[in-house]
Design an enzyme around this catalytic site. Structure first.
Site, PDB file in Angstrom:
ATOM      1  N   LYS A 153       0.922  -1.535   0.244  1.00  0.00           N
ATOM      2  CA  LYS A 153       0.262   0.062   0.366  1.00  0.00           C
ATOM      3  C   LYS A 153       1.288   0.543   0.437  1.00  0.00           C
ATOM      4  O   LYS A 153       1.007   1.196   0.663  1.00  0.00           O
ATOM      5  CB  LYS A 153      -0.825   0.277   1.711  1.00  0.00           C
ATOM      6  CG  LYS A 153      -1.513   0.922   1.370  1.00  0.00           C
ATOM      7  CD  LYS A 153      -1.854   2.178   2.320  1.00  0.00           C
ATOM      8  CE  LYS A 153      -2.680   3.977   2.561  1.00  0.00           C
ATOM      9  NZ  LYS A 153      -1.698   3.966   1.925  1.00  0.00           N
ATOM     10  N   GLY A 173       6.456   5.265   8.476  1.00  0.00           N
ATOM     11  CA  GLY A 173       5.522   6.184   8.611  1.00  0.00           C
ATOM     12  C   GLY A 173       5.403   6.884   9.794  1.00  0.00           C
ATOM     13  O   GLY A 173       7.119   6.721  10.276  1.00  0.00           O
ATOM     14  N   SER A 174       4.699   7.801  10.323  1.00  0.00           N
ATOM     15  CA  SER A 174       4.510   8.788  11.849  1.00  0.00           C
ATOM     16  C   SER A 174       4.193   7.791  12.701  1.00  0.00           C
ATOM     17  O   SER A 174       3.656   5.997  12.802  1.00  0.00           O
ATOM     18  CB  SER A 174       3.390   9.189  11.509  1.00  0.00           C
ATOM     19  OG  SER A 174       2.250   8.841  11.963  1.00  0.00           O
ATOM     20  N   THR A 175       5.130   8.346  13.709  1.00  0.00           N
ATOM     21  CA  THR A 175       5.002   7.110  15.466  1.00  0.00           C
ATOM     22  C   THR A 175       3.986   6.628  15.196  1.00  0.00           C
ATOM     23  O   THR A 175       3.088   5.704  15.916  1.00  0.00           O
ATOM     24  CB  THR A 175       5.442   7.989  16.701  1.00  0.00           C
ATOM     25  OG1 THR A 175       7.208   7.623  16.092  1.00  0.00           O
ATOM     26  CG2 THR A 175       5.294   7.085  17.570  1.00  0.00           C
ATOM     27  N   GLY A 203       2.191   4.336  13.305  1.00  0.00           N
ATOM     28  CA  GLY A 203       2.622   2.887  13.391  1.00  0.00           C
ATOM     29  C   GLY A 203       2.241   2.414  14.780  1.00  0.00           C
ATOM     30  O   GLY A 203       2.071   1.060  15.245  1.00  0.00           O
ATOM     31  N   GLU A 256       8.812   1.292  11.066  1.00  0.00           N
ATOM     32  CA  GLU A 256      10.193   2.261  10.942  1.00  0.00           C
ATOM     33  C   GLU A 256       9.067   3.933  10.959  1.00  0.00           C
ATOM     34  O   GLU A 256       8.290   4.013  10.468  1.00  0.00           O
ATOM     35  CB  GLU A 256      11.147   1.485   9.991  1.00  0.00           C
ATOM     36  CG  GLU A 256      12.302   2.345   9.852  1.00  0.00           C
ATOM     37  CD  GLU A 256      12.278   3.896   9.439  1.00  0.00           C
ATOM     38  OE1 GLU A 256      12.248   5.302  10.124  1.00  0.00           O
ATOM     39  OE2 GLU A 256      11.826   3.949   8.423  1.00  0.00           O
ATOM     40  N   CYS A 312      13.471  10.142   7.839  1.00  0.00           N
ATOM     41  CA  CYS A 312      12.595  10.016   9.021  1.00  0.00           C
ATOM     42  C   CYS A 312      14.376  10.511   9.704  1.00  0.00           C
ATOM     43  O   CYS A 312      14.287  10.412  11.079  1.00  0.00           O
ATOM     44  CB  CYS A 312      12.510   8.832   9.600  1.00  0.00           C
ATOM     45  SG  CYS A 312      13.209   7.445   8.321  1.00  0.00           S
ATOM     46  N   GLU A 324       9.072  15.637  15.900  1.00  0.00           N
ATOM     47  CA  GLU A 324      10.023  15.445  14.476  1.00  0.00           C
ATOM     48  C   GLU A 324       8.546  16.660  13.804  1.00  0.00           C
ATOM     49  O   GLU A 324       7.656  16.704  12.983  1.00  0.00           O
ATOM     50  CB  GLU A 324       9.190  13.748  13.678  1.00  0.00           C
ATOM     51  CG  GLU A 324       9.523  13.802  12.647  1.00  0.00           C
ATOM     52  CD  GLU A 324       9.395  12.401  11.773  1.00  0.00           C
ATOM     53  OE1 GLU A 324       8.890  12.062  11.916  1.00  0.00           O
ATOM     54  OE2 GLU A 324      10.689  11.798  11.509  1.00  0.00           O
TER      55      GLU A 324
HETATM   56  P1  NAI Z   1       1.028   8.608   8.148  1.00  0.00           P
HETATM   57  O1  NAI Z   1       2.238   7.337   9.258  1.00  0.00           O
HETATM   58  O2  NAI Z   1       0.335   9.153   8.280  1.00  0.00           O
HETATM   59  O3  NAI Z   1       1.584   7.816   6.304  1.00  0.00           O
HETATM   60  C1  NAI Z   1       1.645   6.417   5.820  1.00  0.00           C
HETATM   61  C2  NAI Z   1       1.035   5.506   5.835  1.00  0.00           C
HETATM   62  O4  NAI Z   1       0.296   5.991   6.835  1.00  0.00           O
HETATM   63  C3  NAI Z   1       0.738   6.433   4.700  1.00  0.00           C
HETATM   64  O5  NAI Z   1       0.849   4.481   3.391  1.00  0.00           O
HETATM   65  C4  NAI Z   1      -0.468   6.372   5.308  1.00  0.00           C
HETATM   66  O6  NAI Z   1      -1.979   6.272   3.961  1.00  0.00           O
HETATM   67  C5  NAI Z   1      -1.058   4.970   6.034  1.00  0.00           C
HETATM   68  N1  NAI Z   1      -1.585   5.655   6.794  1.00  0.00           N
HETATM   69  C6  NAI Z   1      -2.335   6.611   7.106  1.00  0.00           C
HETATM   70  N2  NAI Z   1      -2.987   6.158   8.401  1.00  0.00           N
HETATM   71  C7  NAI Z   1      -3.409   5.350   8.682  1.00  0.00           C
HETATM   72  C8  NAI Z   1      -4.196   4.521  10.042  1.00  0.00           C
HETATM   73  N3  NAI Z   1      -4.850   4.978   9.771  1.00  0.00           N
HETATM   74  N4  NAI Z   1      -4.083   3.658   9.404  1.00  0.00           N
HETATM   75  C9  NAI Z   1      -3.564   2.621   8.805  1.00  0.00           C
HETATM   76  N5  NAI Z   1      -2.569   3.374   7.820  1.00  0.00           N
HETATM   77  C10 NAI Z   1      -2.652   4.600   7.859  1.00  0.00           C
HETATM   78  O7  NAI Z   1       2.033  10.253   7.464  1.00  0.00           O
HETATM   79  P2  NAI Z   1       1.745  11.538   7.290  1.00  0.00           P
HETATM   80  O8  NAI Z   1       0.188  11.903   7.801  1.00  0.00           O
HETATM   81  O9  NAI Z   1       2.280  11.398   6.158  1.00  0.00           O
HETATM   82  O10 NAI Z   1       3.197  11.985   7.336  1.00  0.00           O
HETATM   83  C11 NAI Z   1       2.586  13.398   8.859  1.00  0.00           C
HETATM   84  C12 NAI Z   1       4.171  13.304   9.996  1.00  0.00           C
HETATM   85  O11 NAI Z   1       4.477  11.434   9.821  1.00  0.00           O
HETATM   86  C13 NAI Z   1       5.347  13.822   9.084  1.00  0.00           C
HETATM   87  O12 NAI Z   1       5.255  14.797   9.015  1.00  0.00           O
HETATM   88  C14 NAI Z   1       6.320  12.839   9.637  1.00  0.00           C
HETATM   89  O13 NAI Z   1       6.215  13.014  10.885  1.00  0.00           O
HETATM   90  C15 NAI Z   1       6.179  11.628   9.759  1.00  0.00           C
HETATM   91  N6  NAI Z   1       7.026  10.354   8.758  1.00  0.00           N
HETATM   92  C16 NAI Z   1       7.554   9.548   8.858  1.00  0.00           C
HETATM   93  C17 NAI Z   1       8.304   8.764   8.081  1.00  0.00           C
HETATM   94  C18 NAI Z   1       9.078   8.183   7.866  1.00  0.00           C
HETATM   95  O14 NAI Z   1       9.509   8.209   6.602  1.00  0.00           O
HETATM   96  N7  NAI Z   1       9.118   7.394   9.505  1.00  0.00           N
HETATM   97  C19 NAI Z   1       7.219   9.638   6.714  1.00  0.00           C
HETATM   98  C20 NAI Z   1       6.283   9.798   6.631  1.00  0.00           C
HETATM   99  C21 NAI Z   1       5.099  10.626   7.721  1.00  0.00           C
END
Ligand code: NAI
Ligand code: MG
Length: 508
Positions: free
Chosen positions: A198, A251-253, A256, A274, A309, A407
């Site tokens: 996904k 993705g975000s904590t 996670g 991660e 990240c 972050e």
């Molecule tokens: P996110 O954690 O929401 O998105 C990452 C993935 O999780 C995407 O595929 C998203 O569609 C999915 N996702 C989102 N909500 C979900 C849910 N309720 N249930 C299951 N899957 C879900 O990250 P977002 O909102 O795009 O970015 C927000 C913050 O997260 C950023 O500003 C950054 O601080 C952090 N982030 C960290 C990353 C890393 O590499 N560790 C990468 C992206 C974001």
């Protein structure tokens, strides 16, 4: 998908712009070996954040699509054509996939850049070839990792064998879309699993594109599925599905943590995470090359618009060298002036989205009340219709300030002064995150002492955020668990089977 003339090598900006205008990205999901619309027929706009323009309509998948993909993935797994084949067959397919990704490098790089706003230069030289390398690495490894036989005496034989876990969900973010997909999918596929990928809703195009390459590489139908869509509509049903055995997430904590609850509410699937980071970059007065340190500090926060990240967003500088380091840092930051991502001369690209831009600008506003701005602090290039933020450096930040603890995930650096080694170690470790740390010193004892003291997954000494296929990448604390890359990643997607066989007759 419009074919791109790959014989044209990295050309100038007008060349790339006309290629960009001609591209017609595939936006459908990929289930059971073919492209399909979402069952609901719904789509969403895929936006180029450097222009604000819509570049594709993408399938907005939901629970019924997840169910269909799981059904196909399970069927493929149970037939064993991939899960139980001689691993040398998987090796050949994954290496072929790596070759195909490399062959489509320019097309994939352009898609990645149009989708995310990241520099085309980086997509061409890092993201796409780096993703191919990951498929090649795990392809090469999968028929060379041997199982174990246990010394059990003449009356028994015991073996420990790796088995694929079954169906792996790979839920990935938007900052390195194809690379993060490769980090999860390559070891999972190499181990024999079926995979449901996904991509993030902000960056689905390269994941969708490589599904066709996976078929061409000989990966059987059902083994590799791609479901674009939103987190609550696709990510959550993956996390909650009782027939998915494992999820690899970046993705975000916050999300996670949600995956851990999804697992607890469903089938206890294993969850590898991660997540966020707030990595420290520490410069001691005994660092011999302050210019190199300044350049690395700028790269550590401004590479990929700071949407990394492991970005070293906290720069701890010993108070004795602040005066000397600051001008070097400002000079280094000048190399990161944002511009058109298709222009090889631009120093930084666009932010992923307007939403993320607003989030980062919100932090900059908070920071104004907490510290002094040395450079940046505003959005630029508004006339492009895109989302660009100038490289921003705050000086004299307290380690407890919001901009030094949250972050931000943007091009915003906090420079924090320190006096003693003990103080800086405590401050660096006070974060809820523990992904990486970079330490600059020419005192060997200090380098080793600090690398041991940093509570993080990776330490870079006199270098920054060093990442290599052969070494694990990941974090401790709320940066997550488990490691991507290296041979250790393979084991995340395997179960260990113990087999005892009683033998009769004793020695010959
Ligand atoms: P996110 O954690 O929401 O998105 C990452 C993935 O999780 C995407 O595929 C998203 O569609 C999915 N996702 C989102 N909500 C979900 C849910 N309720 N249930 C299951 N899957 C879900 O990250 P977002 O909102 O795009 O970015 C927000 C913050 O997260 C950023 O500003 C950054 O601080 C952090 N982030 C960290 C990353 C890393 O590499 N560790 C990468 C992206 C974001
Ligand atoms: Mg989100």
């Amino acid at each position: 998908m419009t074919a791109i003339n790959t014989s044209i090598s990295a050309g100038d900006v007008s060349e790339w712009t006309s290629r960009a205008d001609a591209i017609r990205p595939e936006g459908r999901a990929f289930i059971h070996g073919r492209y399909l619309p979402a069952a609901s027929g719904k789509t969403f706009d895929c936006i180029n954040p450097a222009t604000g323009k819509t570049i594709a309509q993408v399938a907005s998948c939901a629970t019924s699509d997840v169910d269909a993909a799981v059904k196909s993935a399970r069927k493929a797994f149970d037939t064993g054509t991939w899960s139980q084949c001689d691993p040398s067959e998987r090796r050949k397919s994954l290496i072929r996939l790596a070759d195909l990704i490399e062959g489509a490098r320019e097309e994939l790089a352009l898609l990645e850049t149009l989708d995310t706003g990241k520099l085309l230069r980086d997509s061409l030289t890092l993201d796409i070839p780096g993703s191919a390398d990951v498929f090649r690495f795990f392809g090469e490894a999968c028929d060379k990792l041997l199982d174990e036989a246990v010394p059990a005496g003449s009356e028994a034989l015991a073996t420990i064998t790796r088995e694929p876990v079954g169906i792996v969900g790979a839920v990935v973010p938007w900052n390195f879309p194809l690379k993060m997909a490769a980090w999860k999918c390559a070891p999972a596929l190499a181990a024999g699993n079926s995979v449901i990928l996904k991509p993030a809703e902000q960056s689905p195009l390269t994941a969708i594109r490589i599904a066709a390459l996976a078929v061409e590489a000989g990966i059987p139908e059902g083994v590799f599925n791609v479901l674009p869509g939103f987190g609550p509509e696709v990510g959550a049903p993956i996390g909650l599905h009782c027939d998915i055995d494992c999820v690899g997430f970046t993705g975000s904590t916050e999300i996670g943590k949600r995956f851990m609850t999804y697992a607890g509410r469903s089938n206890m699937k294993r969850i590898w995470l991660e997540c966020g980071g707030k990595s420290a970059f520490v410069v001691f007065p005994d660092c011999k090359d302050l210019k190199a340190a300044a350049q690395a500090a700028a790269a550590g926060i401004f590479f990929n618009q700071g949407e990394v990240c492991s970005a070293t967003s906290r720069l701890f500088v010993h108070e004795d060298i602040t005066k000397e380091l600051t001008p070097l840092l400002l000079e280094a930051a000048m190399a990161y002036q944002p511009g058109n991502p298709l222009d090889q001369a631009s120093g930084m690209g666009a932010m992923i989205s307007e939403e993320q831009t607003q989030r980062v600008l919100g932090y900059i506003e908070k920071g104004r009340g907490e510290a002094d701005i040395l450079i940046g602090g505003h959005r630029i290039l508004q006339e492009t219709g895109g989302s660009f933020i100038a490289p921003t450096i705050f000086n004299g930040v307290s380690a407890q300030a919001v901009i030094a603890t949250d972050e931000i995930f943007g091009p915003v650096l906090s420079v924090i002064p320190f006096k003693t080694e003990a103080e800086v170690v405590a401050a660096a470790n006070s974060s809820i995150y523990g992904l990486g740390a970079s330490v600059w010193t020419n005192d060997l004892d200090r380098a080793i002492r600090l690398s041991r003291a940093m509570h993080v997954g990776s330490v870079s000494i006199n270098t920054v955020d060093h990442v290599d296929l052969r070494t694990p990448f990941g974090g401790v604390k709320q940066s997550g668990n488990g490691r991507d890359l290296s041979l250790h990643a393979f084991d995340k997607y395997c179960d260990l089977k113990t087999t005892w066989i009683a033998l009769q007759g004793g020695p010959v």
